[in-house]
Design an enzyme around this catalytic site. Structure first.
Site, PDB file in Angstrom:
ATOM      1  N   ARG A 130       0.833  -1.200   0.000  1.00 17.51           N
ATOM      2  CA  ARG A 130       0.000   0.000   0.000  1.00 17.51           C
ATOM      3  C   ARG A 130       0.871   1.254   0.000  1.00 17.51           C
ATOM      4  O   ARG A 130       1.942   1.271   0.627  1.00 17.51           O
ATOM      5  CB  ARG A 130      -0.865  -0.027   1.268  1.00 17.51           C
ATOM      6  CG  ARG A 130      -1.885   1.100   1.397  1.00 17.51           C
ATOM      7  CD  ARG A 130      -3.005   0.943   0.417  1.00 17.51           C
ATOM      8  NE  ARG A 130      -4.191   1.705   0.779  1.00 17.51           N
ATOM      9  CZ  ARG A 130      -5.204   1.902  -0.077  1.00 17.51           C
ATOM     10  NH1 ARG A 130      -5.161   1.411  -1.306  1.00 17.51           N
ATOM     11  NH2 ARG A 130      -6.273   2.580   0.305  1.00 17.51           N
ATOM     12  N   THR A 420      -9.286   0.525 -10.181  1.00 22.38           N
ATOM     13  CA  THR A 420      -8.557  -0.646  -9.689  1.00 22.38           C
ATOM     14  C   THR A 420      -8.667  -1.869 -10.613  1.00 22.38           C
ATOM     15  O   THR A 420      -9.428  -1.882 -11.568  1.00 22.38           O
ATOM     16  CB  THR A 420      -9.021  -0.956  -8.237  1.00 22.38           C
ATOM     17  OG1 THR A 420      -9.008   0.246  -7.482  1.00 22.38           O
ATOM     18  CG2 THR A 420      -8.193  -1.970  -7.559  1.00 22.38           C
TER      19      THR A 420
END
Ligand code: GLY
Length: 600
Positions: A130, A420
């Site tokens: 992340r 995404t």
């Protein structure tokens, strides 16, 4: 539970939607309806996979399989798997191509979460790639001078929203642990495509046209996506020599070639020089970036275990909470056409989202009741709220999971818009990989780094507000912190072995898509292609989103009668899934996107 033989009873059950999975797939205008010619460069396997998807059938294989969002990326991964590579090798090859051919969704400038089943040890683990908030970021990053939250796109477009990318480091971390192939060779397919050019897909062309105004804001981005001031055309050839150079550097020098030196300098200059909305990312942020290996979060469901990504993602915890509550009800007997089933799913989701808004964030920065949130006793007590009525809950609020902290949090209502990409892979050694990968919003921050890739806007996954009614919000911005995610890469385990590998894009709707996908397969016996095509119903914060143009519309009236506010919406998931049966592998690719599954 045997996954009900992947589809044995599914056709009958789907009839309850008054349409077959195929009709459902047709009804959502699949991009795969674009002719195979729209994907120049398809191999025979790629063409066969596209044909299988268009006919609503899963792809079957004996040894290995990959499913992802673009045929060229799937082919690159398949090449690795076929020549003895592992799922980690295939992921790297596929991700490198996705960053070129589906640049709006994921790439080197973004971040990812990866769930791995390791056949040699029989264990599941996760890698957290992340993005991080820059060390110069303050909790007020997304507020104006009066302390009011910025408008969403005022925050997104420009340097302010850019977090330290994690994807290149994640690729290397996965390779170091589980790769078999030589690192440099994993990038060859993407380098060739970037040098020679690839055929712009219908989806990319449509999204560029829709977003033309924002894409025109920064010269380097406009030059690439709007050459001569005109949006890229489907079928047109597009080369990206700068991306080829970056990949060559990464192939030769590893992540240092990205996180230090000219590529890093180019990222920092782009972020800090973004006209009208500069950011604070620095060379130091890039130099110290680290991937974190974290324990998987696994929640029992029926006789399986649903494993995924824990904090800073809310994915596995929220999916796990929804399923953990539903465990107390016989959804299988109700079937997917039954409003009672959707009443339970919708309200379980609302209860889980209430907990998510209050408790879930980067647990390296804020204390979290991680174990308490999926404790079966706690979830039974939340399920009791569902059992007490046949109608929609009039209101929901966060519960009180066991927490070793005396702590009061405010509630976070930050939004995440769909974008995404998701990759599922099983290799010939029996390893399984589930990875959801993102630059957040479609086209991320709209900043193109000189290295030929878009930079993420992941920091807008933080709460723009720091406090709610005087109480601190767990998911507020802090330097070095990772923004809360909804990404839910998932491996369903049964008797210690992987049974189903799945995940989806879709912002905070990811959670609903993945929970429904697991229910479709485990309770309702759909095969992976039927489950990927099944019409969606998603409830996050109270309103029931029902997929427009599908048989699910028939549930709008009954759910309204039960007390839900309902609305028709385009629910653009991108599920890529692989079922592992005693007879081999079955793959499914979401008809709402351009992806395919290839296996042998
Ligand atoms: N930015 C999408 C997510 O992390 O959930």
């Amino acid at each position: 539970m045997t996954l009900r033989a992947f589809g044995g009873a599914a056709v009958l059950i789907l009839a309850a939607f008054a349409a077959s999975a195929q009709q459902a797939a047709d009804a959502v205008a699949p991009e795969s309806a674009a002719p195979a010619a729209a994907f120049a460069g398809l191999t025979a396997d790629g063409k066969a996979a596209l044909a299988a998807k268009d006919s609503g059938k899963p792809v079957s294989a004996k040894s290995w399989m990959i499913a992802a969002a673009n045929p060229l990326a799937v082919q690159a991964g398949a090449k690795m798997l076929e020549s003895g590579g592992t799922a980690a090798d295939a992921m790297i090859a596929a991700q490198a191509v996705l960053g070129l051919v589906e640049p709006q969704s994921s790439g080197l400038g973004g971040g990812a979460f990866l769930v791995w089943y390791d056949a040699a040890t029989g264990t599941v683990t996760t890698l957290d790639g992340r993005e991080t908030a820059p060390m110069e970021a303050t909790p007020q990053l997304f507020q104006d001078e009066a302390g009011e939250p910025l408008k969403f796109y005022d925050a997104v477009v420009g340097g302010r929203s850019v977090g330290t990318p994690g994807t290149p480091a994640l690729m290397k971390a996965a390779h170091a642990r589980w790769g078999k192939k030589e690192w440099p060779g994993l990038f060859l397919e993407a380098i060739n495509l970037a040098d020679q050019g690839f055929s712009v897909s219908p989806r990319l062309a449509a999204l560029v046209a829709e977003d033309a105004e924002r894409l025109s804001r920064f010269p380097a981005t406009a030059a690439y996506f709007l050459p001569g001031g005109k949006p890229l055309q489907a079928g047109g050839r597009l080369a990206n020599p700068a991306y080829a150079r970056t990949l060559r550097a990464l192939a030769a020098g590893g992540p240092d070639a990205f996180y230090k030196g000219p590529v890093a300098q180019g990222i920092v200059d782009t972020v800090r020089g973004a006209e009208g909305n500069p950011g604070v990312l620095s060379l130091d942020d890039l130099a110290v970036y680290k991937v974190k290996e974290r324990a998987a979060v696994c929640v029992p469901y029926r006789s399986a275990e649903v494993c995924g990504m824990g904090p800073p993602s809310s994915g596995a915890l929220t999916v796990g909470q929804i399923l953990g509550m539903l465990e107390n009800f016989d959804l299988r007997a109700m079937g997917p056409g039954n409003p009672r089933a959707w009443r339970l799913i919708g309200d379980a989701s609302r209860l889980a989202f209430a907990d998510r808004g209050r408790y879930m964030a980067d647990s390296d920065f804020v204390p979290m009741p991680t174990a308490g949130l999926t404790d079966p006793e706690y979830l039974r007590s939340r399920a009791d709220l569902l059992a007490g009525t046949e109608a929609a809950l009039p209101e929901v609020s966060p519960g009180r999971p066991v927490f070793d902290h005396a702590m009061l949090w405010g509630d976070d209502d930050s939004i995440e818009l769909p974008s995404t990409s998701h990759i599922s892979i099983v290799d010939q050694y029996g390893n399984a990989l589930s990875m959801t990968t993102t630059i957040e919003n479609g086209f991320g921050s709209r900043l193109m780094a000189p290295g030929g890739f878009l930079l993420n806007n992941e920091l807008t996954d933080f709460s723009f507000r720091t406090h709610d009614d005087g109480l601190p919000i767990a998911n507020r911005v802090e330097p070095g912190k990772r923004p809360r995610s909804s990404m839910a890469p998932t491996i369903v385990m049964k008797d210690g072995k992987p049974l189903y590998v799945t995940g989806s894009p879709g912002g905070s709707r990811i959670i609903g898509y993945v929970a429904q996908n697991v229910i479709d397969v485990i309770d309702w016996g759909m095969d992976p292609q039927q489950a990927a095509a099944a019409p969606h119903l998603v409830n996050r914060f109270g309103k029931y989103d029902i997929e427009a143009g599908t048989p699910a519309e028939q549930l709008a009236g009954p759910l309204g009668d039960l007390g839900f506010e309902t609305g028709l919406a385009e629910l653009n998931s991108g599920i890529h899934a692989i079922g592992i049966t005693p007879d081999g592998l079955l793959g499914g690719a979401d008809p709402r996107r351009e992806g395919i599954a290839i296996g042998k």
